[in-house]
Design a protein around this motif. Structure first.
Motif, PDB file in Angstrom:
ATOM      1  N   ILE A   8      -5.834  15.701  -0.848  1.00 34.48           N
ATOM      2  CA  ILE A   8      -4.694  16.018  -1.701  1.00 34.48           C
ATOM      3  C   ILE A   8      -4.771  17.511  -2.003  1.00 34.48           C
ATOM      4  N   TYR A  10      -4.215  20.851  -3.968  1.00 32.47           N
ATOM      5  CA  TYR A  10      -3.903  21.232  -5.332  1.00 32.47           C
ATOM      6  C   TYR A  10      -3.248  22.606  -5.412  1.00 32.47           C
ATOM      7  N   GLU A  52      -1.722  15.040  -9.825  1.00 37.13           N
ATOM      8  CA  GLU A  52      -1.913  15.809  -8.587  1.00 37.13           C
ATOM      9  C   GLU A  52      -1.399  17.225  -8.690  1.00 37.13           C
ATOM     10  N   VAL A 326      -5.399   6.875  -3.565  1.00 36.67           N
ATOM     11  CA  VAL A 326      -4.254   7.648  -3.103  1.00 36.67           C
ATOM     12  C   VAL A 326      -3.068   6.733  -2.838  1.00 36.67           C
ATOM     13  N   THR A 327      -3.376   5.623  -2.174  1.00 38.16           N
ATOM     14  CA  THR A 327      -2.273   4.736  -1.821  1.00 38.16           C
ATOM     15  C   THR A 327      -1.935   3.790  -2.968  1.00 38.16           C
ATOM     16  N   VAL A 331       0.357   7.552  -8.867  1.00 41.18           N
ATOM     17  CA  VAL A 331       1.263   8.657  -9.183  1.00 41.18           C
ATOM     18  C   VAL A 331       2.674   8.224  -8.842  1.00 41.18           C
ATOM     19  N   GLN A 333       6.295   8.066  -7.569  1.00 45.03           N
ATOM     20  CA  GLN A 333       6.857   8.686  -6.381  1.00 45.03           C
ATOM     21  C   GLN A 333       7.672   9.931  -6.706  1.00 45.03           C
ATOM     22  N   LEU A 336       5.761  13.231  -7.231  1.00 40.62           N
ATOM     23  CA  LEU A 336       5.383  13.866  -5.964  1.00 40.62           C
ATOM     24  C   LEU A 336       6.568  14.586  -5.362  1.00 40.62           C
ATOM     25  N   ALA A 337       7.686  13.892  -5.397  1.00 39.98           N
ATOM     26  CA  ALA A 337       8.886  14.475  -4.783  1.00 39.98           C
ATOM     27  C   ALA A 337       9.288  15.746  -5.515  1.00 39.98           C
ATOM     28  N   ARG A 339       7.315  17.701  -7.128  1.00 38.38           N
ATOM     29  CA  ARG A 339       6.319  18.719  -6.809  1.00 38.38           C
ATOM     30  C   ARG A 339       6.636  19.353  -5.460  1.00 38.38           C
ATOM     31  N   ARG A 340       6.995  18.483  -4.548  1.00 39.22           N
ATOM     32  CA  ARG A 340       7.340  18.969  -3.215  1.00 39.22           C
ATOM     33  C   ARG A 340       8.557  19.875  -3.298  1.00 39.22           C
TER      34      ARG A 340
END
Lengths: 720, 719
Positions: A8, A10, A52, A326-327, A331, A333, A336-337, A339-340
């Motif tokens: 992952i 950081y 994350e 992780v899976t 966190v 979804q 994460l999106a 963050r992306r």
């Protein structure tokens, strides 16, 4: 492989030095830990991870490169103070980021590592290593210091039972480890594999002196101090793995693991038996990240379960977490999106900014008013390793940006090899001179590449007068479009790469010493620089009186160097070595126009004695050479077409060769023949005997056919 | 990238060594695929997991139960299979040996035909071609291609300028009919349509493999380790490796590539990015596509040279790693984040570079303390190409516009330098100048892109700026123009007639030649054009005369150059047909010699063969006699064995002689074909086709005079 961890990312920071990432102990009720990282730009960041995503706790302004980060506690509390070393300064930060300590030491060299030791009740100890010096500060006052034989690489401190004193375990480059107490040496051990890092097992009594080490050749071992002697033991062989850059501890499932970060970009976890440290650690996990790893530490950073936090040379910080975490969709979804998305926006903004700057830069090239463009030097680290017993010298190049190609120029013809991830091509030089041009084209994303080089033995009877100069231009794949020049010197005696203890018991082997005495008006620094032409690796820093011993990795001959201002003595049981050093010193001194007096003391039987030492090896290599010829002949017969279970039907001798065909691959026979011939010639030259051509031809023939009696006869002529 | 842990769907051992590249899979009974391979010099093995084949010539192998062996008396060079016979759907096995080709019906154990192939056999392929309705067997020889039908009749024949290394049938121009793609060792991929070459793609090394991808794309692999994909004649991508590609196959929307060291990788079709990678335990021998498991979709069948066979299903995204975790959207995000960080890092480094630049922008030039990486901001690099007749090469001049020096220059160009594709100039420190010359010697007349990377800085710099430039060398760059009037233009020439304005020809000359100054037509009235050129390679002259009446004359001693010029001009002017008259005494002389040579060798060969047969007969008689003698008289036995040994030695010498005559014959045939090919290239369209047909006839009839006539005037019978 037992564990399944996934990566992952950081964040990123500047270039990092080894072991500059530390995980802070948990504070209060929270399980999640923060971590601190210092980089080459001088920025110390303290971060915590939430979903994350890194959250900056504090961040300092840029300054001098941070070379070491340590944690320590003030009286009675946990180790939550962060100390950084940059240049000759040490700073202390609280976990909130407040500077509570800032000292400028009187050290002249950069602090390479430090250790803080806080004793209960009274004051604190600070131990700093810079260059060859270990300095001990007690309550911020210099208490004592110790000057080691070579660079100090790492250090660990242990308390002495029932005393306020501290014992220091110091790793010294090319030497091994020593144990210091009160500024005095109490014990030492040599470790031939070249240890580079120490890791003290957690939760042991601070009084037990025990530490794991990782070495330059990739091996891992343990150093212990028992019954007043320091001893070391190799636990895991290197087996082609890269040299160890950093060590750490990772606690998971009730077990302690030694985490190892290597120069080749691999990370390993070894399960360590905490009851019995001498037990061989078991490999549990390997990850490959593609660039040198500078820190690996374990801790509960992101979640309540422990994970491995990694920092790389170029400044990537990432975690390795158990896959089920992780899976396990802990966190959400959308986080994460987002963050992306945030990152995408940021990258887009950077792209725009870069494009602007690029245009500005390019506009400059068309302006009439000429400024001076001075881009910073590319961050490239390089290292030249001494030859092992096959004579190849390896250059390792590490870059913070992906490399496109290397372009190599040498003033002598060299044989070369390179990584599998790169294509080497030797280019014809237009001038028909002795120089060599080569290019190494790297695969996309290559940040580290090695090139092996060796001089082509041109069977000339002259011993070497100088090393070869190698220029390497490193061209990055993308921006910035600049090429960094790396200048290297390949020494004339590449085999003398193995360091020996001075007081090594040489008398085990009957050695006949050749001696070279040099006197003249030269300084220690000058003779050190002359010796860099001859010897691989780093030489001891100039001091008033230097002495060291090296051994030949192939022949096992010894070279003892002792020098001081105006006088130097070289002792070896290899006459060619003495001849080469003599040539080089006379060459260099003429260049510097320094008058030197040289006198050689060459025993008459030195060749004979040396050959007798080598006789068994020589015979072995001769046999091996023959076997290889035979093997090649057998393989050419295409025996496999009659393939059956037992393999081809051959007579017994042939069958043994055929069965061991995979293990016999190369031999140093040719090399040995050349070496012995060279001994003979050098011996004759140095003993002021005339060189008879037919005599040396005879010797060559005898050597090639391994007629030991003839060889001894020729070598023992002129021996009274 | 690490090796993927993908497991093969099937795995078997043939227990035979396999000769690389001599492997095929065929359905001998029409339904079940059988792996067929050459196992050593003259042995063919057939793996039939779906039940045995009729015993005939094939014998059951000792080493493996499901393998039959077939022994030939000749080396096996190539194997192919296809449903040649129109009346059955069964595959026929085609076996190519150095001089013969045998079609064998494995199922019926009958020979279909047996044919001499004097040009040698390098590759065989089967398939539909052009308008022919039946499957043809197409044979690539040393410098020719030949197609035969199921009865062994020749369907067409053509000359190619190099040894044929790879062939596929492929619909190149999308007209619904297959063309033949031919990869040669002279680094060209040629497209043969209707017995006429319609396209020629210059590559950078001998072509080792070709493979169709879809209707418009095909993949290629070169001997220098390059692989790539062409789409409608334009290269989509290529990558280079240290290894040679042995086979390329399109499987499951990816390009599977099998490297000679046993590595197999799957690559994205549009970019060439590696998706996954496996490593076999031994070097690779072949990779084929076949439905070996009978599941309805073809698997990738990889064969190693130790006889190991591995089957991989078509590539699917989720089988590459962990099937369960791969498709999680969060993972995708994480991968994207890693990728974004990579990008961010690269950008930050670049930005830092510019920022540091701006910070030091105020430093004046006169500053004596120059940092180790400094350079004036307005430095520029200039590149020019000059002819250098003294050194018989082109000089690439690289220079800066100020006092900085060119520390080194790397020139990347393919097919120009003997040692690989890079050339480096790194002057001695004493010879550092702001101008650097790099010699270029393109060995053939093709357009080349020359990439230049120059390192610019001060002589004592520790860091140099990289300047990159690309320069295109025109096709005929090695010819320098001169203006001197010439009377005698030599007796080698080719003439033809075109109807084109001289202005357009002028543009062609400017585009394809490297002239010191562009050719200009003074006025609209000018109808004539004369260009005099000097070749840098051999200092020979080339004169091009375009007369007012459309008559064109190229005078050069080099027939190949004349052909290249005509082809280039024809493409530029879009000519469909062009007839020409040629006079090349050198080529004609050589042709006579080679024809002579070929017929001589032919005679010698048959004589030698007879001798060998005789001796072999004798040995077969003597050997049992010697064995018998052992029973009664040892001395007699010894004598007889001595005779056997002597005969054997004679046989061996005979064998060497035969081998060298064979080599000579091949060489002669090759140069003969080269000349014919060059004669073909002097014409365009139907005329060139006519030349092929006529010269084939003349060669078969051994009619030298007719051949010469064909070279001179083409085949005048065609109107």
């Amino acid at each position: 492989m037992d564990y399944d961890l996934s990566r992952i990312d950081y964040g990123i920071c500047g270039i990092t030095y080894p072991d500059t990432l530390k995980i802070l102990p948990p504070s209060g009720q929270k399980m999640e830990q923060k971590f601190a990282i210092g980089d080459k730009n001088g920025v110390l960041q303290c971060l915590s991870i939430k979903d994350e995503e890194p959250v900056v706790q504090f961040k300092t302004l840029p300054g001098k490169p941070i070379t070491s980060v340590q944690l320590a506690s003030s009286v009675g509390t946990q180790a939550d103070k962060i100390f950084t070393a940059s240049g000759n300064e040490v700073k202390g930060y609280t976990r909130k980021g407040k500077v509570f300590l800032s000292i400028e030491t009187s050290l002249t060299e950069t602090i390479t590592s430090m250790y803080l030791h806080f004793r209960c009740i009274i004051g604190s100890d600070l131990i700093l290593c810079s260059g060859r010096i270990v300095t001990y500060y007690r309550d911020l006052r210099e208490y004592n210091s110790y000057i080691c034989d070579d660079r100090v690489l790492d250090i660990a401190a242990f308390a002495v039972p029932n005393s306020t004193r501290v014992r220091l375990l110091v790793l010294i480059a090319n030497k091994g480890a020593i144990l210091l107490e009160n500024g005095k040496l109490i014990s030492r051990t040599t470790i031939p594999s070249g240890p580079s890092r120490l890791a003290v097992p957690p939760s042991t009594h601070v009084t037990d002196i025990i530490a794991f080490y990782g070495a330059g050749d990739g091996s891992i071992g343990i150093i212990t101090y028992e019954e007043l002697t320091l001893s070391s033991k190799c636990l895991v062989d290197g087996r082609g793995l890269g040299s160890v850059v950093c060590l750490g501890w990772y606690f998971n499932n009730g077990n302690y693991h030694l985490s190892v970060g290597r120069h080749d970009g691999s990370i390993q976890l070894y399960l360590v038996d905490m009851e019995n440290f001498g037990e061989k650690p078991r490999l549990k996990y390997t990850y490959f990240c593609g660039e040198p790893v500078t820190s690996v530490v374990g801790g509960c950073v992101g979640t309540e379960e422990s994970e491995l936090l990694v920092a790389t040379f170029s400044g990537r910080i990432f975690g390795l977490r158990s896959s089920h975490l992780v899976t396990g969709a802990k966190v959400p979804q959308d986080i994460l999106a987002t963050r992306r998305g945030k990152l995408e926006v940021e990258v887009a903004r950077l792209e725009k900014q870069t494009a602007n700057e690029r245009e500005k830069y390019q506009r400059n090239t068309r302006s009439l008013h000429a400024g001076l463009s001075t881009p910073p030097l590319l961050d490239i680290q390089y290292e030249l390793l001494g030859a092992t017993n096959d004579g190849w010298q390896e250059v390792r190049i590490t870059s913070a940006v992906p490399l496109d190609m290397l372009f190599i120029n040498s003033n002598k013809k060299l044989a070369m090899q390179t990584d599998t991830a790169a294509v080497l091509s030797i280019c014809s030089s237009k001038e028909a001179g002795p120089d060599l041009l080569a290019s190494v084209r790297c695969q996309a994303g290559t940040r580290r590449v090695w090139v092996k080089m060796r001089e082509i033995s041109n069977s000339s009877t002259e011993s070497k007068f100088e090393g070869s100069r190698v220029l390497i231009y490193a061209l990055p794949a993308g921006a910035p479009r600049v090429a960094r020049l790396v200048t290297l010197k390949l020494p004339a005696l590449p085999y003398y790469s193995s360091h020996e203890a001075l007081e090594k018991d040489f008398e085990k082997r009957e050695r006949v010493w050749c001696q070279l005495e040099i006197s003249g008006n030269f300084s220690v620094a000058e003779i050190t620089s002359w010796l860099t032409e001859a010897l691989p690796g780093e030489l001891p820093r100039p001091a008033s009186n230097v002495s060291f011993t090296r051994s030949h990795t192939l022949l096992d001959t010894i070279l003892v160097c002792q020098y001081e201002r105006g006088h130097a003595t070289f002792k070896s049981d290899n006459v060619s070595t003495i001849a080469t050093i003599r040539n080089i010193v006379s060459n260099c001194s003429v260049e510097k126009s320094i008058r030197v007096e040289m006198s050689c003391d060459i025993p008459d039987n030195c060749c004979l004695a040396s050959f007798k030492q080598l006789e068994d090896k020589f015979k072995r290599e001769y046999k091996k050479n023959k076997d290889i010829i035979l093997k090649n002949a057998i393989s050419m017969l295409d025996l496999d077409s009659s393939m059956n279970e037992e393999g081809p039907i051959l007579c017994q001798d042939y069958a043994t060769v055929w069965d061991s065909r995979d293990s016999i691959n190369e031999t140093q026979f040719e090399e040995l023949v050349d070496i012995i011939l060279q001994w003979y010639l050098d011996w004759r030259t140095l003993s002021l005997l005339e060189n008879f051509n037919n005599e040396s031809t005879k010797l060559k023939v005898a050597l090639k056919e391994c007629k030991v009696d003839d060889i001894i006869k020729i070598l023992s002529k002129n021996v009274p | 990238m690490q090796l993927s842990t993908v497991q093969p769907v099937f795995k078997l051992e043939l227990n035979h060594k396999i000769t690389p590249d001599v492997v095929t899979i065929a359905k001998y009974d029409g339904t079940h695929p059988c792996l067929t391979a050459s196992a050593g010099y003259d042995k063919i093995i057939i793996h039939h997991p779906h039940g045995g084949i009729a015993s005939g010539r094939a014998q059951r192998s000792q080493a493996h139960g499901e393998v039959s062996e077939l022994n030939l008396s000749q080396a096996v060079i190539a194997l192919a299979a296809g449903p040649l016979r129109p009346d059955t759907g069964r595959d026929m096995l085609l076996i190519g040996s150095p001089t013969q080709i045998l079609a064998y019906d494995v199922h019926d154990n009958t020979d279909l035909f047996f044919k001499e192939a004097p040009d040698g056999v390098n590759v065989i392929t089967t398939g539909f071609f052009g308008k022919h309705t039946e499957t043809l067997a197409i044979i690539g020889g040393n410098s020719s291609v030949q197609a035969i039908d199921w009865e062994g009749n020749e369907v067409f024949w053509n000359v190619v300028s190099g040894k044929v290394c790879a062939m596929i049938t492929f619909d190149f121009d999308k007209d619904g009919e297959n063309e033949l793609l031919i990869g040669c060792d002279d680094s060209f991929i040629r497209v043969l349509k209707n017995n006429q070459f319609i396209a020629e793609i210059a590559e950078t090394g001998p072509i080792l493999c070709l493979s169709p991808v879809n209707e418009v794309r095909f993949a290629y692999g070169l001997a220098n380790g390059t692989i790539g994909i062409y789409e409608e004649g334009i290269r989509l991508w290529r990558v280079k490796s240290k290894q040679n590609a042995l086979a390329l196959q399109w499987s499951g929307d990816t390009l599977a590539c099998c490297w000679s060291n046993g590595r197999v990788d799957w690559r994205e079709g549009t970019t060439g990015r590696v998706l996954r990678r496996v490593q076999m335990r031994a070097n690779a021998a072949a990779m084929l596509l076949a439905d070996y498991r009978s599941v309805g979709a073809p698997d990738l069948v990889c064969v190693s040279d130790k006889g190991e066979v591995l089957g991989y299903p078509p590539y699917q995204e989720n089988t590459s790693f962990n099937a369960a975790t791969k498709n999680m959207p969060s993972d995708e995000d994480r991968l994207a984040i890693t990728e974004l960080f990579n990008k961010k890092q690269a950008l930050m480094v670049e930005l830092q570079h510019y920022e540091a630049n701006a910070a030091s922008g105020s430093v004046s030039l006169d500053n004596l303390e120059r940092p180790a990486s400094a350079m004036p901001t307005n430095t520029r690099l200039q590149v020019a190409i000059l002819h250098s007749p003294e050194e018989a090469c082109l000089q690439l001049a690289v220079s800066t516009n100020n006092e900085t020096v060119v520390r080194a220059a790397l020139v990347l160009a393919e097919g120009i330098f003997e040692s690989g594709e890079t050339f480096i100039r790194h002057p001695q420190p004493s010879q550092l100048r702001s101008l650097l010359h790099v010699p270029l010697r393109p060995p053939r007349d093709v357009p080349v892109d020359v990439h230049i990377k120059a390192l610019i800085g001060y002589p004592d710099s520790e860091q140099f700026h990289i300047f990159e430039l690309t320069k295109q060398l025109p096709r005929f760059a090695m010819y320098q123009s001169f203006t001197k009037e010439v009377r005698n233009k030599g007796n080698s020439y080719v003439t033809f007639r075109i109807t084109e304005r001289v202005q357009r020809i002028c543009i062609w000359v400017n585009q394809n030649f490297l002239l010191e100054e562009e050719l200009n037509i003074e006025s609209e009235e000018t109808k004539e054009l004369h260009v005099n050129l000097l070749c840098m390679r051999d200092q020979s002259y080339l004169y091009m005369d375009f007369a007012a009446d459309g008559q064109v004359k190229f005078s050069t001693h080099d027939i190949r150059l004349a052909g290249d010029l005509i082809q280039s001009l024809a493409v530029y002017l879009n000519l469909t047909d062009l007839q020409s008259v040629a006079q090349f005494p050198e080529a004609e002389k050589k042709l006579r010699e080679e024809m002579e040579h070929v017929s001589q060798i032919g005679e010698m060969r048959s004589r030698l063969a007879a001798e060998t047969a005789e001796r072999a007969q004798l040995i077969t008689a003597l050997l049992p006699a010697a064995q018998d003698a052992a029973a009664y008289d040892l001395r007699e036995m010894l004598n007889r064995y001595k005779e056997v040994v002597m005969l054997n030695e004679e046989l061996l010498t005979g064998c060497y002689i035969r081998r060298s005559t064979q080599e000579q014959a091949v060489a002669s045939l090759k140069s003969l074909h080269t000349i014919l090919q060059q004669a073909v290239r002097l014409r365009v369209g139907k005329y060139s086709k006519a030349v092929v047909a006529a010269s084939r006839k003349a060669v078969q009839a051994n009619n030298i005079e007719a051949l010469i006539k064909i070279i001179q005037v083409g085949d005048s019978l065609v109107t």
